[in-house]
Design an enzyme around this catalytic site. Structure first.
Site, short mmCIF file in Angstrom:
data_model
loop_
_atom_site.label_atom_id
_atom_site.label_comp_id
_atom_site.label_asym_id
_atom_site.label_seq_id
_atom_site.Cartn_x
_atom_site.Cartn_y
_atom_site.Cartn_z
N ILE A 1 0.82 -1.17 0.09
CA ILE A 1 0.00 0.01 0.09
C ILE A 1 0.89 1.36 -0.08
CG2 ILE A 1 -1.83 1.36 1.30
CD1 ILE A 1 -2.82 -1.50 2.32
N ALA B 1 -4.25 3.42 8.13
CA ALA B 1 -3.59 2.16 8.35
C ALA B 1 -4.36 1.30 9.61
CB ALA B 1 -2.16 2.41 8.72
N ARG B 2 -3.96 1.84 10.62
CA ARG B 2 -4.52 1.26 11.96
C ARG B 2 -4.60 2.49 13.00
NH1 ARG B 2 -6.68 -1.98 9.58
NH2 ARG B 2 -6.66 -4.17 9.95
N ASP C 1 -8.90 7.65 8.98
CA ASP C 1 -9.91 6.61 8.37
C ASP C 1 -9.80 5.51 9.32
OD1 ASP C 1 -11.91 5.25 6.58
OD2 ASP C 1 -10.23 3.93 6.26
N GLU D 1 -12.69 2.01 17.65
CA GLU D 1 -13.90 1.76 16.61
C GLU D 1 -14.92 0.90 17.06
OE1 GLU D 1 -11.78 0.54 12.96
OE2 GLU D 1 -10.52 2.36 12.94
N HIS E 1 -13.38 4.14 8.75
CA HIS E 1 -12.59 2.87 8.55
C HIS E 1 -13.07 2.14 7.14
CE1 HIS E 1 -10.21 -0.41 10.01
NE2 HIS E 1 -9.97 -0.51 8.92
N GLY F 1 -11.47 2.03 3.98
CA GLY F 1 -10.34 2.29 2.93
C GLY F 1 -10.61 1.14 2.06
N SER F 2 -11.53 0.08 2.42
CA SER F 2 -11.43 -0.96 0.90
C SER F 2 -12.98 -0.95 0.68
CB SER F 2 -11.22 -2.32 1.58
OG SER F 2 -12.00 -2.63 2.68
#
Length: 324
Positions: free
Chosen positions: A162, A241-242, A266, A271, A289, A291-292
Site C-alpha cells: 500500500i 492503516a490502524r 480513516d 472503533e 474505516h 479504505g477498502s
C-alpha cells in the site's frame, strides 16, 4: 440446503456476488444483522459447529476465546489484510489455519490515503459544513485557505504494497517521496524515493506524513508527542492503516496547537466509537474505516476469503495463509 455441504459461519454479510457463491457452496447460519461481539461469535460457533469461520477486523479472537472454539473449526478466514484482531499463535496451536486477503485491496486503500490527504489539505470537511449551513456569502481571498499538496514532501511510514501504491499516486502530484521502513527497498521498488533508516531522521523533512504499517505490540502508540513534535509545524498527518499506531491524546494536542496543521483519519483506537474530541476539531477530516469500501474491492476480498476456505476444506494449501 444439502446437509453434506461444509458449514461456514459468517460474522457479517458480504457483497451480492460473494453471498451468492457462499449460499451455493456452503451451509450457513443466519447472518447477523448487527456487529457481533466475541461472545456472540463463540455462542454461534458452538451452536452451529462450523468447519470454517469468515471473520473481519474489529472482532477479536484472543487466547481464551480461541480455546472455546469447537474442534470442528479448521480455518478462520479474515476478510482483511490486518490480522491484529486474531491470536495467530493460539489458533495455530489448535491446528486452525488462518488466512487473510492481501493485495486485492491495495489500490483502494492507496486511493483512500490520497483522499484523506487531499481532504485534510484542502479543508474538505469545513467546506462541506459551510455548504450544508447554506453558504450564503462570498469568501474573501484570504479566507478558509487550504494547502496545495502538489510539489510537497511526502513521508511514508511503511513501504509495503500500500505504501508503494501511495508513492505512485503521489508522483502524479509531483511530490517528493520519502520513506521509512525496516529495510531499504530494491531500486526498482524504491522508484526514486528517498530512504531514511530512522523515522526520527525523516520527520523534519515531511510536509505530509502518511502511515502504512500493520498494528503490533511493537508499533502500538508509536506516533507519539515526541515524533509529532519533530514534524515541521503545520504538517499534515494521514492515517489509513490502524488507529493503534497513534497516541491519540498526543495527536489531538498537536492538532489543537497547530503543530499538526490538519489530519485525515480513516482509523481510530476505539472503533466504531472514536474519541469524540476528534469531532470537535475543524482541522480533521474523518471517515469510518472504509479504505477498502468499494464494490469491486469488497467483492474481491470476499471471493479470496472463500477461495481460502474452499482450499483448506478440500485438503489443499491455502492461497494466502497467515504465518505465526
Amino acid at each position: 440446503m444439502s446437509p453434506t455441504r461444509p458449514r461456514l459461519l459468517l460474522v457479517q454479510r458480504q457483497t451480492g456476488p460473494v453471498m451468492q457463491r457462499i449460499e451455493q457452496s456452503f451451509s450457513i447460519a443466519p447472518v447477523p444483522d448487527h456487529r457481533l461481539t466475541t461472545r456472540e461469535l463463540l455462542d454461534m460457533a458452538r451452536a452451529f459447529q462450523p468447519q470454517a469461520i469468515m471473520t473481519a477486523t474489529g472482532l477479536p479472537l484472543r487466547g481464551d476465546d480461541v480455546a472455546q472454539l469447537p474442534d470442528c473449526v479448521k480455518v478462520v478466514a479474515t476478510v482483511s489484510v490486518g490480522t491484529d484482531h486474531l491470536d495467530i499463535p493460539a489458533l495455530h496451536a489448535r491446528g486452525i489455519i488462518v488466512t487473510n486477503t492481501p493485495d486485492v485491496l491495495t489500490e483502494c486503500n492507496a486511493d483512500m490515503a490520497m483522499l484523506l490527504m487531499l481532504a485534510a489539505a484542502r479543508r474538505a470537511g469545513e467546506y462541506t459544513t459551510l455548504m450544508r449551513a447554506g453558504w450564503g456569502r462570498g469568501l474573501a481571498m484570504d479566507e478558509m485557505l487550504g494547502t496545495r499538496i502538489s510539489g510537497k514532501r511526502l513521508g511514508i511510514v511503511g513501504m509495503g504494497r500500500i505504501g508503494r501504491a501511495v508513492a505512485r499516486r503521489a508522483r502524479g502530484f509531483d511530490m517528493k517521496v520519502m520513506y521509512s521502513n525496516r529495510r531499504r527497498l530494491p531500486a526498482d521498488q524504491e522508484a526514486g524515493a528517498t530512504y531514511f533508516s530512522t523515522l526520527t531522521d525523516m520527520l523534519p523533512h515531511c510536509d505530509i506524513l502518511s502511515l502504512h504499517l500493520p498494528a503490533s505490540p511493537e508499533t502500538d502508540g508509536m506516533i507519539n508527542a515526541d515524533l509529532l513534535g519533530r514534524l515541521p509545524r503545520g504538517a499534515i498527518f494521514v492515517n489509513a492503516a490502524r488507529g493503534a499506531l497513534v497516541d491519540e491524546d498526543a495527536l489531538i494536542d498537536a492538532l489543537r496547537s497547530g503543530q499538526v496543521g490538519a489530519a485525515g483519519l480513516d482509523v481510530f483506537r476505539n472503533e466504531p466509537n472514536p474519541d469524540p474530541r476528534f469531532l470537535e476539531l475543524p482541522n480533521v477530516f474523518l471517515t469510518p474505516h472504509v479504505g477498502s469500501a468499494t464494490v469491486e474491492t469488497r467483492t474481491d476480498m470476499g471471493m479470496l476469503a472463500v477461495d481460502n476456505v474452499e482450499a483448506v476444506l478440500a485438503g489443499r494449501a491455502a492461497l494466502t495463509p497467515v504465518a505465526a
